[in-house]
Write a protein that holds these residues in place. Structure first.
Motif, short mmCIF file in Angstrom:
data_model
loop_
_atom_site.label_atom_id
_atom_site.label_comp_id
_atom_site.label_asym_id
_atom_site.label_seq_id
_atom_site.Cartn_x
_atom_site.Cartn_y
_atom_site.Cartn_z
N ARG A 2 33.46 5.23 127.81
CA ARG A 2 32.21 4.60 127.39
C ARG A 2 31.91 5.00 125.95
NH1 ARG A 2 28.01 6.70 131.38
NH2 ARG A 2 26.66 5.76 129.84
N PHE A 3 31.42 4.02 125.17
CA PHE A 3 31.07 4.26 123.78
C PHE A 3 29.58 4.04 123.60
CE2 PHE A 3 35.20 4.87 122.02
CZ PHE A 3 36.04 4.21 122.90
N ALA A 4 29.00 4.72 122.61
CA ALA A 4 27.57 4.59 122.33
C ALA A 4 27.35 4.77 120.83
CB ALA A 4 26.79 5.64 123.10
N THR A 5 26.20 4.29 120.36
CA THR A 5 25.75 4.59 119.01
C THR A 5 24.64 5.61 119.16
OG1 THR A 5 26.28 2.36 118.28
CG2 THR A 5 24.82 3.64 116.86
N PHE A 12 23.37 7.40 111.86
CA PHE A 12 23.84 6.82 113.12
C PHE A 12 25.35 6.99 113.16
CE2 PHE A 12 19.99 4.67 111.92
CZ PHE A 12 19.24 4.80 113.08
N THR A 13 25.87 7.26 114.33
CA THR A 13 27.30 7.46 114.46
C THR A 13 27.81 6.92 115.79
OG1 THR A 13 29.07 9.11 114.32
CG2 THR A 13 27.07 9.79 115.43
N GLY A 14 29.03 6.47 115.79
CA GLY A 14 29.68 6.06 117.03
C GLY A 14 30.09 7.29 117.81
N ALA A 15 30.16 7.17 119.14
CA ALA A 15 30.48 8.33 119.97
C ALA A 15 31.10 7.89 121.28
CB ALA A 15 29.21 9.13 120.23
N ARG A 16 31.79 8.84 121.92
CA ARG A 16 32.33 8.65 123.26
C ARG A 16 31.45 9.42 124.22
NH1 ARG A 16 36.57 10.78 120.76
NH2 ARG A 16 36.57 12.58 122.14
N ALA A 30 29.02 2.13 117.98
CA ALA A 30 29.85 2.04 119.19
C ALA A 30 30.95 1.00 119.06
CB ALA A 30 28.97 1.73 120.40
N VAL A 31 30.65 -0.13 118.42
CA VAL A 31 31.67 -1.17 118.26
C VAL A 31 32.80 -0.67 117.37
CG1 VAL A 31 32.11 -3.50 117.40
CG2 VAL A 31 30.01 -3.03 118.66
N ASP A 32 32.45 -0.02 116.27
CA ASP A 32 33.46 0.55 115.38
C ASP A 32 34.29 1.59 116.12
OD1 ASP A 32 34.83 1.16 112.97
OD2 ASP A 32 33.34 2.68 112.43
N ALA A 33 33.65 2.44 116.92
CA ALA A 33 34.37 3.46 117.69
C ALA A 33 35.34 2.82 118.68
CB ALA A 33 33.39 4.36 118.42
N CYS A 55 20.86 1.12 119.31
CA CYS A 55 21.56 -0.14 119.53
C CYS A 55 23.06 0.01 119.35
CB CYS A 55 21.00 -1.24 118.63
SG CYS A 55 21.19 -0.91 116.88
N ILE A 56 23.82 -0.68 120.18
CA ILE A 56 25.27 -0.56 120.17
C ILE A 56 25.86 -1.08 118.87
CG2 ILE A 56 27.38 -1.40 121.27
CD1 ILE A 56 25.82 -1.36 123.90
N SER A 57 25.39 -2.23 118.42
CA SER A 57 25.90 -2.83 117.19
C SER A 57 24.72 -3.17 116.28
CB SER A 57 26.67 -4.11 117.50
OG SER A 57 26.99 -4.79 116.31
N PRO A 58 24.81 -2.84 115.00
CA PRO A 58 23.71 -3.16 114.08
C PRO A 58 23.62 -4.64 113.75
CG PRO A 58 25.53 -2.19 112.88
CD PRO A 58 25.89 -2.12 114.34
#
Length: 128
Positions: A2-5, A12-16, A30-33, A55-58
């Protein structure tokens, strides 16, 4: 996986999301991750229960919503409720009439994106 922002400090950063922990990565969201998952570099870790999810994607290409709270609005108007939830879709690529602007305004306090629309030179207004 699972990915999240995550809002981490002022960024803000992408994460697992891995069980009770969130592993921060060198991704913008999250989308970038997800797209770079085989090349991500871990940059930190936070507790999943206290992480500030955002939000997952900006800049989503499609917004699909299930209007679960729509029933209360219908009841307030004194109308009968439908037998199923209302489905809403907003696509930025949909054709627009001449002079119509549609975009997104972001609330810097929450990083929630509010769909907006407007006609003419005035500032766009939130879609309600």
């Amino acid at each position: 996986m699972r990915f999240a922002t995550i809002r981490h400090g002022d960024t803000f950063t992408g994460a697992r999301v891995e069980g009770d922990r969130v592993v921060l990565a060198d991704a913008d969201n999250a989308v970038d991750a997800f797209l770079r998952q085989d090349r991500l570099r871990d940059t930190g870790e936070v507790d999943a229960a206290t992480a500030h999810y955002t939000c997952i994607s900006p800049d989503p290409a499609h917004i699909l919503c299930v209007g679960l709270n729509y029933r209360s609005h219908i009841e307030q108007l004194g109308r009968p409720a439908p037998p199923y939830p209302t489905f809403l879709a907003k696509f930025p690529s949909a054709p627009e009439p001449p002079g119509h602007r549609r975009g997104r305004e972001s609330d810097p306090r929450t990083n929630r994106n509010q769909p907006v629309e407007g006609i003419g030179p005035d500032r766009p207004r939130p879609i309600s």
